[in-house]
Motif scaffolding. Structure first.
Motif, short mmCIF file in Angstrom:
data_model
loop_
_atom_site.label_atom_id
_atom_site.label_comp_id
_atom_site.label_asym_id
_atom_site.label_seq_id
_atom_site.Cartn_x
_atom_site.Cartn_y
_atom_site.Cartn_z
N ILE A 18 0.83 -1.21 0.00
CA ILE A 18 0.00 0.00 0.00
C ILE A 18 0.86 1.25 0.00
CG2 ILE A 18 -1.66 1.33 1.37
CD1 ILE A 18 -2.89 -1.03 -0.09
N VAL A 19 1.81 1.32 0.89
CA VAL A 19 2.60 2.54 1.04
C VAL A 19 3.56 2.74 -0.10
CG1 VAL A 19 4.32 3.69 2.48
CG2 VAL A 19 2.36 2.61 3.54
N GLU A 20 4.36 1.75 -0.39
CA GLU A 20 5.41 1.91 -1.37
C GLU A 20 4.90 1.89 -2.81
OE1 GLU A 20 8.57 2.75 -0.91
OE2 GLU A 20 8.07 2.92 1.20
N VAL A 21 4.08 0.93 -3.11
CA VAL A 21 3.66 0.78 -4.51
C VAL A 21 2.56 1.77 -4.85
CG1 VAL A 21 2.65 -0.79 -6.19
CG2 VAL A 21 4.38 -1.61 -4.61
N VAL A 22 1.48 1.76 -4.09
CA VAL A 22 0.34 2.61 -4.44
C VAL A 22 0.65 4.08 -4.20
CG1 VAL A 22 -2.06 3.14 -3.89
CG2 VAL A 22 -1.33 0.78 -4.08
N LEU A 23 1.05 4.41 -2.99
CA LEU A 23 1.26 5.82 -2.68
C LEU A 23 2.47 6.39 -3.39
CD1 LEU A 23 0.27 8.24 -1.06
CD2 LEU A 23 1.79 7.52 0.78
N SER A 24 3.61 5.74 -3.26
CA SER A 24 4.83 6.31 -3.82
C SER A 24 4.88 6.21 -5.34
CB SER A 24 6.05 5.61 -3.23
OG SER A 24 6.12 5.84 -1.86
N PHE A 25 4.62 5.06 -5.86
CA PHE A 25 4.81 4.85 -7.29
C PHE A 25 3.63 5.34 -8.13
CE2 PHE A 25 4.80 2.10 -11.10
CZ PHE A 25 6.00 2.50 -11.64
N LEU A 26 2.41 4.93 -7.76
CA LEU A 26 1.26 5.24 -8.60
C LEU A 26 0.69 6.64 -8.39
CD1 LEU A 26 -0.65 1.85 -8.54
CD2 LEU A 26 0.78 2.78 -10.34
N ILE A 27 0.83 7.20 -7.19
CA ILE A 27 0.25 8.51 -6.94
C ILE A 27 1.32 9.60 -6.96
CG2 ILE A 27 -0.98 9.92 -5.24
CD1 ILE A 27 -2.50 7.37 -4.49
N GLN A 28 2.36 9.44 -6.16
CA GLN A 28 3.37 10.48 -6.10
C GLN A 28 4.25 10.51 -7.34
OE1 GLN A 28 5.31 9.67 -2.38
NE2 GLN A 28 4.02 11.14 -1.29
N GLY A 29 4.40 9.39 -8.03
CA GLY A 29 5.23 9.35 -9.23
C GLY A 29 4.71 10.27 -10.33
N PHE A 38 6.98 22.18 -14.12
CA PHE A 38 6.81 23.59 -13.80
C PHE A 38 7.77 24.10 -12.73
CE2 PHE A 38 2.69 21.99 -15.23
CZ PHE A 38 2.53 22.78 -16.35
N ASN A 39 8.26 23.21 -11.87
CA ASN A 39 9.11 23.63 -10.76
C ASN A 39 10.23 22.61 -10.59
OD1 ASN A 39 10.23 24.62 -8.44
ND2 ASN A 39 8.40 24.39 -7.19
N LYS A 40 11.46 23.00 -10.84
CA LYS A 40 12.59 22.07 -10.80
C LYS A 40 13.01 21.72 -9.37
CE LYS A 40 13.15 21.94 -15.21
NZ LYS A 40 12.66 20.83 -15.95
N SER A 41 12.55 22.47 -8.36
CA SER A 41 12.99 22.22 -6.99
C SER A 41 11.97 21.42 -6.17
CB SER A 41 13.28 23.54 -6.29
OG SER A 41 12.10 24.29 -6.15
N VAL A 42 11.02 20.81 -6.80
CA VAL A 42 9.99 20.04 -6.09
C VAL A 42 10.58 18.70 -5.64
CG1 VAL A 42 9.00 18.93 -8.11
CG2 VAL A 42 7.57 19.38 -6.15
N GLU A 43 10.16 18.23 -4.48
CA GLU A 43 10.61 16.95 -3.94
C GLU A 43 9.65 15.83 -4.35
OE1 GLU A 43 13.41 16.35 -2.19
OE2 GLU A 43 13.95 18.42 -2.59
N PRO A 44 10.15 14.62 -4.57
CA PRO A 44 9.27 13.52 -5.00
C PRO A 44 8.23 13.11 -3.96
CG PRO A 44 11.56 12.95 -5.35
CD PRO A 44 11.55 14.24 -4.61
N ASP A 45 8.50 13.31 -2.68
CA ASP A 45 7.58 12.86 -1.65
C ASP A 45 6.89 14.01 -0.91
OD1 ASP A 45 9.87 13.69 -0.46
OD2 ASP A 45 9.97 12.07 0.99
N CYS A 46 6.75 15.15 -1.57
CA CYS A 46 6.09 16.28 -0.92
C CYS A 46 4.57 16.17 -1.09
CB CYS A 46 6.61 17.60 -1.46
SG CYS A 46 6.13 17.96 -3.14
N ALA A 47 3.85 16.98 -0.34
CA ALA A 47 2.39 16.96 -0.38
C ALA A 47 1.87 17.41 -1.74
CB ALA A 47 1.82 17.85 0.72
N LEU A 48 2.56 18.33 -2.38
CA LEU A 48 2.13 18.81 -3.69
C LEU A 48 2.14 17.67 -4.72
CD1 LEU A 48 1.27 21.20 -5.44
CD2 LEU A 48 3.70 21.62 -5.88
#
Length: 92
Positions: A18-29, A38-48
């Protein structure tokens, strides 16, 4: 004793899935990739990235449903039927 070990292993595997595959890969990816345009300084795991990822999948779902509806109407009309938009039924 062994039932507890199996339960713990399954629980850990499910949590990882749930955490790694769904949240990180499918949603945050996808969210990260879209934000990165649009923004080069965005982090991969931020709320945005998470919010944009959710919006991305909502848009994909809506577009998929719209294409499905269009194809069902088109198939009805191509087969010589008349599509009733009020009841969403193909009348032949």
């Amino acid at each position: 004793m062994s039932a507890e070990i199996v339960t713990d292993l399954l629980s850990s595997a499910f949590r990882f899935l749930i955490v790694e595959v769904v949240l990180s890969f499918l949603i945050q990816g996808p969210g990260y990739l879209l934000c990165r345009i649009f923004n080069k300084s965005v982090e991969p795991d931020c709320a945005l990235s998470t919010i944009v990822g959710f919006l991305f999948w909502i848009l994909v779902g809506y577009l998929s449903y719209s294409i499905y509806q269009f194809n069902s109407v088109d198939a009805c009309l191509d087969s010589g039927g008349r599509y009733n938009y009020d009841t969403s039924v193909c009348e032949r």
